[in-house]
Design an enzyme around this catalytic site. Structure first.
Site, PDB file in Angstrom:
ATOM      1  N   ARG A  72      32.536  24.938  32.496  1.00  0.00           N
ATOM      2  CA  ARG A  72      31.870  25.036  31.195  1.00  0.00           C
ATOM      3  C   ARG A  72      31.776  26.462  30.671  1.00  0.00           C
ATOM      4  O   ARG A  72      30.983  26.745  29.780  1.00  0.00           O
ATOM      5  CB  ARG A  72      30.488  24.374  31.221  1.00  0.00           C
ATOM      6  CG  ARG A  72      30.550  22.869  31.459  1.00  0.00           C
ATOM      7  CD  ARG A  72      29.276  22.184  30.979  1.00  0.00           C
ATOM      8  NE  ARG A  72      29.376  20.748  31.156  1.00  0.00           N
ATOM      9  CZ  ARG A  72      28.820  20.071  32.158  1.00  0.00           C
ATOM     10  NH1 ARG A  72      28.139  20.726  33.084  1.00  0.00           N
ATOM     11  NH2 ARG A  72      28.948  18.766  32.228  1.00  0.00           N
TER      12      ARG A  72
ATOM     13  N   GLU B 208      51.385  39.569  10.453  1.00  0.00           N
ATOM     14  CA  GLU B 208      49.948  39.343  10.295  1.00  0.00           C
ATOM     15  C   GLU B 208      49.280  40.512   9.574  1.00  0.00           C
ATOM     16  O   GLU B 208      48.328  40.325   8.807  1.00  0.00           O
ATOM     17  CB  GLU B 208      49.294  39.106  11.657  1.00  0.00           C
ATOM     18  CG  GLU B 208      49.760  37.841  12.374  1.00  0.00           C
ATOM     19  CD  GLU B 208      49.244  36.555  11.729  1.00  0.00           C
ATOM     20  OE1 GLU B 208      48.431  36.625  10.780  1.00  0.00           O
ATOM     21  OE2 GLU B 208      49.670  35.473  12.184  1.00  0.00           O
TER      22      GLU B 208
ATOM     23  N   GLU C 187      35.363  28.364  11.169  1.00  0.00           N
ATOM     24  CA  GLU C 187      36.361  28.000  10.165  1.00  0.00           C
ATOM     25  C   GLU C 187      35.952  26.797   9.321  1.00  0.00           C
ATOM     26  O   GLU C 187      36.676  25.820   9.171  1.00  0.00           O
ATOM     27  CB  GLU C 187      37.721  27.730  10.834  1.00  0.00           C
ATOM     28  CG  GLU C 187      38.882  27.844   9.869  1.00  0.00           C
ATOM     29  CD  GLU C 187      40.231  27.806  10.559  1.00  0.00           C
ATOM     30  OE1 GLU C 187      41.003  26.883  10.291  1.00  0.00           O
ATOM     31  OE2 GLU C 187      40.513  28.726  11.360  1.00  0.00           O
TER      32      GLU C 187
ATOM     33  N   HIS D 134      56.519  34.155  16.433  1.00  0.00           N
ATOM     34  CA  HIS D 134      55.428  33.713  15.560  1.00  0.00           C
ATOM     35  C   HIS D 134      55.490  34.401  14.195  1.00  0.00           C
ATOM     36  O   HIS D 134      55.441  33.739  13.149  1.00  0.00           O
ATOM     37  CB  HIS D 134      54.082  33.998  16.229  1.00  0.00           C
ATOM     38  CG  HIS D 134      52.902  33.667  15.362  1.00  0.00           C
ATOM     39  ND1 HIS D 134      52.481  32.377  15.114  1.00  0.00           N
ATOM     40  CD2 HIS D 134      52.048  34.476  14.659  1.00  0.00           C
ATOM     41  CE1 HIS D 134      51.428  32.394  14.313  1.00  0.00           C
ATOM     42  NE2 HIS D 134      51.146  33.646  14.029  1.00  0.00           N
TER      43      HIS D 134
ATOM     44  N   HIS E 177      53.616  27.474  11.031  1.00  0.00           N
ATOM     45  CA  HIS E 177      53.415  26.806  12.317  1.00  0.00           C
ATOM     46  C   HIS E 177      54.356  25.617  12.481  1.00  0.00           C
ATOM     47  O   HIS E 177      54.851  25.348  13.595  1.00  0.00           O
ATOM     48  CB  HIS E 177      51.965  26.341  12.449  1.00  0.00           C
ATOM     49  CG  HIS E 177      51.061  27.367  13.045  1.00  0.00           C
ATOM     50  ND1 HIS E 177      49.687  27.218  13.067  1.00  0.00           N
ATOM     51  CD2 HIS E 177      51.304  28.552  13.652  1.00  0.00           C
ATOM     52  CE1 HIS E 177      49.142  28.275  13.653  1.00  0.00           C
ATOM     53  NE2 HIS E 177      50.109  29.090  14.015  1.00  0.00           N
TER      54      HIS E 177
ATOM     55  N   ARG F 216      36.953  31.523   6.477  1.00  0.00           N
ATOM     56  CA  ARG F 216      37.927  31.874   7.517  1.00  0.00           C
ATOM     57  C   ARG F 216      39.278  31.207   7.294  1.00  0.00           C
ATOM     58  O   ARG F 216      40.308  31.675   7.788  1.00  0.00           O
ATOM     59  CB  ARG F 216      37.369  31.506   8.895  1.00  0.00           C
ATOM     60  CG  ARG F 216      38.284  31.911  10.042  1.00  0.00           C
ATOM     61  CD  ARG F 216      37.619  31.745  11.382  1.00  0.00           C
ATOM     62  NE  ARG F 216      38.519  32.137  12.469  1.00  0.00           N
ATOM     63  CZ  ARG F 216      38.120  32.443  13.693  1.00  0.00           C
ATOM     64  NH1 ARG F 216      36.835  32.401  13.996  1.00  0.00           N
ATOM     65  NH2 ARG F 216      38.995  32.791  14.614  1.00  0.00           N
TER      66      ARG F 216
ATOM     67  N   LYS G 270      39.290  32.342  18.576  1.00  0.00           N
ATOM     68  CA  LYS G 270      40.073  31.104  18.621  1.00  0.00           C
ATOM     69  C   LYS G 270      40.897  31.093  19.895  1.00  0.00           C
ATOM     70  O   LYS G 270      41.657  32.021  20.155  1.00  0.00           O
ATOM     71  CB  LYS G 270      41.025  31.022  17.421  1.00  0.00           C
ATOM     72  CG  LYS G 270      40.446  30.401  16.173  1.00  0.00           C
ATOM     73  CD  LYS G 270      41.582  30.215  15.174  1.00  0.00           C
ATOM     74  CE  LYS G 270      41.098  29.569  13.898  1.00  0.00           C
ATOM     75  NZ  LYS G 270      42.210  29.379  12.934  1.00  0.00           N
TER      76      LYS G 270
ATOM     77  N   ASN H  40      44.749  31.519   7.211  1.00  0.00           N
ATOM     78  CA  ASN H  40      45.853  30.607   7.481  1.00  0.00           C
ATOM     79  C   ASN H  40      46.966  30.699   6.442  1.00  0.00           C
ATOM     80  O   ASN H  40      47.915  29.899   6.486  1.00  0.00           O
ATOM     81  CB  ASN H  40      45.345  29.161   7.554  1.00  0.00           C
ATOM     82  CG  ASN H  40      44.466  28.930   8.768  1.00  0.00           C
ATOM     83  OD1 ASN H  40      44.842  29.256   9.887  1.00  0.00           O
ATOM     84  ND2 ASN H  40      43.283  28.378   8.545  1.00  0.00           N
TER      85      ASN H  40
ATOM     86  N   HIS I 147      50.594  29.955   7.368  1.00  0.00           N
ATOM     87  CA  HIS I 147      50.589  29.289   8.665  1.00  0.00           C
ATOM     88  C   HIS I 147      50.814  27.782   8.581  1.00  0.00           C
ATOM     89  O   HIS I 147      51.209  27.175   9.579  1.00  0.00           O
ATOM     90  CB  HIS I 147      49.274  29.574   9.398  1.00  0.00           C
ATOM     91  CG  HIS I 147      49.195  30.952   9.967  1.00  0.00           C
ATOM     92  ND1 HIS I 147      49.263  32.075   9.174  1.00  0.00           N
ATOM     93  CD2 HIS I 147      49.061  31.395  11.245  1.00  0.00           C
ATOM     94  CE1 HIS I 147      49.161  33.153   9.955  1.00  0.00           C
ATOM     95  NE2 HIS I 147      49.048  32.769  11.198  1.00  0.00           N
TER      96      HIS I 147
ATOM     97  N   LYS J 229      39.610  41.131   9.799  1.00  0.00           N
ATOM     98  CA  LYS J 229      39.463  39.827  10.432  1.00  0.00           C
ATOM     99  C   LYS J 229      38.072  39.651  11.032  1.00  0.00           C
ATOM    100  O   LYS J 229      37.495  38.554  10.986  1.00  0.00           O
ATOM    101  CB  LYS J 229      40.540  39.626  11.500  1.00  0.00           C
ATOM    102  CG  LYS J 229      40.533  38.196  12.027  1.00  0.00           C
ATOM    103  CD  LYS J 229      41.733  37.832  12.864  1.00  0.00           C
ATOM    104  CE  LYS J 229      41.651  36.363  13.269  1.00  0.00           C
ATOM    105  NZ  LYS J 229      42.775  35.959  14.151  1.00  0.00           N
TER     106      LYS J 229
END
Length: 339
Positions: free
Chosen positions: A103, A167, A214, A244, A229, A218, A125, A222, A225, A204
């Site tokens: 956990r 980025e 998000e 990427h 992606h 936020r 993230k 993206n 993306h 950021k």
């Protein structure tokens, strides 16, 4: 959890900052073990090393099981800590493994690529890919600390540096018109890297602190993306894999066209964005949308059957949750092919 970002020229982690942990392990891949880990090893208290294979195709639950198994065999309890030395793939996956082991145990990021320094190491993230779906399984959890070492950038191959630059460009397009002017007037080789890294980290952090999970703001991060992606996932199973940043650069060009078609940016702004990205990244042949649209339909930003995008609204600003159709996407693909 409070998370600090420390900028350094050479890597240093004080032993005092690691006191109190029952055990420490360092997670590396074969590249960072050879080139980066030796710069830190002697500074650390007694620790174990966990090594996994490098690359996006190893960012999955199979490799995660290997990491969890190592921590289990080492007898890690909830007072142990994991130090992750690597790029975005290792940071995402190692952080995910730490955040879910018993956990959650503490972890420290030492990002070694431009991409990980300006993007993936900031904001909490974490996750792994699931088949062709990028970051399909994951959590939000902040590291205890992130050490950004400028000296690591000197060791990067040109293609790796360029990938991270996508980025940096994105942050300027959606958040800072003045910085966009500085960046877009220089070639890749002549960028003020330290200034840009600090700018991207600051931008950021500000966005993610306002919206850590998000739910709104936020989502602007993206931009590029949704399409990017999908393309990255598509090419992952071919002999012509994309880095990427290369996929995100294509995504930004196509999504800038969609933004222009919605009157969010002018044709002049669209041409500035696409012209600069093409100059830096070149033009990569992209198959017809029916080959990768199915991957977009699994995008985490979607709601119901709607594909949602973050798009620039004038240079230096952005909006989110913009619904787009397959017709929009095909138009964007047609535009990319005409460049």
């Amino acid at each position: 959890m409070k998370s600090s970002v420390i900028f350094q020229h050479k890597p240093t982690i004080s032993k005092a900052s690691l006191r109190g942990y029952s055990q420490i392990a360092v997670l590396v891949d074969q590249h960072t073990r050879a080139h980066c880990y030796p710069l830190l090893a002697k500074q650390l208290p007694p620790h174990s090393v966990i090594e996994v294979m490098a690359g996006e195709d190893h960012k999955n639950l199979v490799t995660s099981q290997v990491i969890w198994q190592h921590m289990t065999e080492l007898g890690f309890d909830r007072h142990a800590a994991l130090i992750i030395i690597g790029g975005g793939v290792l940071g995402d996956m190692g952080g995910f493994c730490a955040a879910t082991f018993k956990r959650g145990i503490d972890f420290i990021l030492v990002p070694t690529t431009l991409l990980s320094q300006v993007d993936s190491s900031i904001g909490g993230k974490l996750g792994v890919d699931f088949g062709p779906y990028k970051n399909h399984v994951g959590v939000f959890q902040q590291p205890v600390a992130t050490y950004i070492v400028s000296a690591f950038l000197d060791t990067l191959p040109s293609r790796e540096l360029r990938s991270g630059f996508a980025e940096v460009i994105k942050h300027c397009i959606i958040g800072d018109k003045a910085m966009w002017k500085i960046v877009s007037q220089r070639t890749l080789e002549n960028q003020p890297w330290l200034k840009l890294v600090k700018h991207s980290v600051g931008f950021k952090k500000k966005v993610t602190q306002k919206d850590p999970r998000e739910k709104g703001l936020r989502k602007i991060l993206n931009f590029g993306h949704t399409i990017g992606h999908a393309l990255e996932g598509h090419f992952l199973n071919t002999d012509n894999r994309l880095f990427h940043g290369e996929a995100i650069a294509i995504g930004m060009i196509m999504e800038a066209w969609i933004a222009c078609s919605r009157k969010l940016i002018s044709e002049e702004e669209r041409e500035q964005i696409s012209g600069y990205l093409k100059a830096v990244f070149g033009k990569i042949p992209v198959p017809a949308p029916e080959n990768w649209i199915p991957l977009m339909k699994q995008d985490k930003k979607n709601k119901g059957n709607k594909v949602l995008m973050a798009l620039p609204r004038r240079l230096g600003n952005a909006v989110w949750d913009i619904s787009v159709s397959e017709r929009d996407i095909r138009g964007a693909w047609d535009y990319y092919n005409t460049l």
